[in-house]
Design a protein around this motif. Sequence first.
Motif, short mmCIF file in Angstrom:
data_model
loop_
_atom_site.label_atom_id
_atom_site.label_comp_id
_atom_site.label_asym_id
_atom_site.label_seq_id
_atom_site.Cartn_x
_atom_site.Cartn_y
_atom_site.Cartn_z
N VAL A 7 8.54 20.88 -30.49
CA VAL A 7 9.48 20.75 -29.38
C VAL A 7 9.72 22.13 -28.76
CG1 VAL A 7 11.73 19.90 -28.63
CG2 VAL A 7 10.65 18.92 -30.68
N ASP A 8 9.37 22.28 -27.50
CA ASP A 8 9.64 23.52 -26.77
C ASP A 8 9.59 23.20 -25.28
OD1 ASP A 8 9.43 26.20 -25.57
OD2 ASP A 8 9.02 26.87 -27.61
N ASP A 9 10.46 23.83 -24.51
CA ASP A 9 10.49 23.57 -23.07
C ASP A 9 9.40 24.33 -22.32
OD1 ASP A 9 12.22 25.83 -23.84
OD2 ASP A 9 12.60 26.02 -21.70
N GLU A 10 8.73 25.24 -22.98
CA GLU A 10 7.64 25.98 -22.34
C GLU A 10 6.32 25.30 -22.68
OE1 GLU A 10 7.73 30.26 -22.49
OE2 GLU A 10 9.86 30.21 -23.04
N ASP A 11 5.69 24.73 -21.66
CA ASP A 11 4.46 23.96 -21.85
C ASP A 11 3.38 24.72 -22.60
OD1 ASP A 11 5.88 22.27 -20.22
OD2 ASP A 11 4.38 22.18 -18.63
N ILE A 12 3.19 25.98 -22.25
CA ILE A 12 2.11 26.76 -22.86
C ILE A 12 2.31 26.91 -24.37
CG2 ILE A 12 3.12 29.04 -22.43
CD1 ILE A 12 0.20 29.94 -21.73
N ILE A 13 3.54 27.05 -24.80
CA ILE A 13 3.82 27.18 -26.23
C ILE A 13 3.63 25.83 -26.92
CG2 ILE A 13 5.63 27.62 -27.93
CD1 ILE A 13 6.64 29.82 -25.98
N THR A 14 4.22 24.79 -26.36
CA THR A 14 4.10 23.45 -26.94
C THR A 14 2.64 23.04 -27.04
OG1 THR A 14 6.21 22.87 -25.93
CG2 THR A 14 4.88 21.06 -26.76
N ASP A 15 1.91 23.16 -25.93
CA ASP A 15 0.51 22.74 -25.92
C ASP A 15 -0.36 23.60 -26.83
OD1 ASP A 15 1.31 20.81 -24.11
OD2 ASP A 15 0.57 21.92 -22.35
N GLY A 16 -0.08 24.90 -26.87
CA GLY A 16 -0.85 25.80 -27.74
C GLY A 16 -0.64 25.48 -29.21
N LEU A 17 0.62 25.30 -29.62
CA LEU A 17 0.90 24.96 -31.01
C LEU A 17 0.33 23.59 -31.36
CD1 LEU A 17 4.56 26.29 -31.37
CD2 LEU A 17 2.51 27.16 -32.53
N TYR A 18 0.41 22.67 -30.41
CA TYR A 18 -0.17 21.34 -30.63
C TYR A 18 -1.66 21.46 -30.96
CZ TYR A 18 -1.82 16.62 -29.67
OH TYR A 18 -2.41 15.40 -29.77
N GLU A 19 -2.38 22.24 -30.16
CA GLU A 19 -3.82 22.40 -30.38
C GLU A 19 -4.12 23.03 -31.74
OE1 GLU A 19 -6.33 21.20 -28.57
OE2 GLU A 19 -4.81 20.31 -27.30
N VAL A 20 -3.35 24.04 -32.11
CA VAL A 20 -3.56 24.72 -33.40
C VAL A 20 -3.31 23.75 -34.56
CG1 VAL A 20 -2.65 26.49 -34.95
CG2 VAL A 20 -3.08 27.04 -32.55
N PHE A 21 -2.15 23.09 -34.55
CA PHE A 21 -1.81 22.19 -35.66
C PHE A 21 -2.66 20.93 -35.66
CE2 PHE A 21 2.18 24.65 -35.80
CZ PHE A 21 2.23 24.89 -37.17
N ASN A 22 -3.08 20.48 -34.50
CA ASN A 22 -3.90 19.28 -34.42
C ASN A 22 -5.26 19.48 -35.09
OD1 ASN A 22 -3.94 16.58 -33.62
ND2 ASN A 22 -5.17 17.05 -31.82
N ARG A 23 -5.75 20.72 -35.07
CA ARG A 23 -7.02 21.03 -35.72
C ARG A 23 -6.88 21.26 -37.22
NH1 ARG A 23 -8.53 25.75 -32.26
NH2 ARG A 23 -7.75 24.88 -30.35
N TYR A 24 -5.66 21.52 -37.68
CA TYR A 24 -5.42 21.85 -39.08
C TYR A 24 -5.27 20.57 -39.90
CZ TYR A 24 -3.14 23.77 -43.21
OH TYR A 24 -2.82 24.09 -44.49
N GLN A 25 -6.21 20.27 -40.73
CA GLN A 25 -6.19 19.11 -41.63
C GLN A 25 -5.76 17.82 -40.92
OE1 GLN A 25 -3.81 20.21 -45.03
NE2 GLN A 25 -5.48 21.36 -45.91
N PRO A 26 -6.52 17.37 -39.92
CA PRO A 26 -6.13 16.18 -39.16
C PRO A 26 -5.99 14.92 -40.02
CG PRO A 26 -8.38 16.84 -38.63
CD PRO A 26 -7.80 17.91 -39.50
N GLU A 27 -6.64 14.90 -41.17
CA GLU A 27 -6.50 13.75 -42.05
C GLU A 27 -5.17 13.73 -42.80
OE1 GLU A 27 -8.02 17.11 -44.40
OE2 GLU A 27 -8.67 16.25 -42.51
N ARG A 28 -4.43 14.85 -42.78
CA ARG A 28 -3.15 14.94 -43.49
C ARG A 28 -1.96 15.20 -42.56
NH1 ARG A 28 -3.32 18.83 -48.34
NH2 ARG A 28 -1.38 17.75 -48.72
N LEU A 29 -2.22 15.55 -41.30
CA LEU A 29 -1.14 15.93 -40.39
C LEU A 29 -1.34 15.27 -39.03
CD1 LEU A 29 1.36 17.81 -40.21
CD2 LEU A 29 -0.16 19.58 -39.34
N ASP A 30 -0.38 14.42 -38.66
CA ASP A 30 -0.36 13.80 -37.35
C ASP A 30 0.60 14.61 -36.48
OD1 ASP A 30 -0.67 12.01 -35.26
OD2 ASP A 30 0.78 10.57 -36.07
#
Length: 99
Positions: A7-30
Amino acid sequence: MYRLLIVDDEDIITDGLYEVFNRYQPERLDVCKAYSAKEALDWMSRTRIDIVLTDIAMPGMSGLELSEEIQKYWPRCRVVFLTGHSEFEYAYRAIQMTN
């Protein structure tokens, strides 16, 4: 599988963190994302969220206020604060909320 909500009001931060975490162990983290505390609460009313990574200072409802709502209605959910603020008061209030 754990579900993380970013959760962040700055799109670039939200989208960037989403991309990083989405790639990290996708079978264990939604990974989900919201651009405001209100949107985060909407997510949480629809689905189970295990971890919320939130900015502290956001327009409307702050991350601290969001955390209070989460603790009230979803006490098993864990909240991690994210901030670029150098003001210690924000960090101090966040620490007080976890005790």
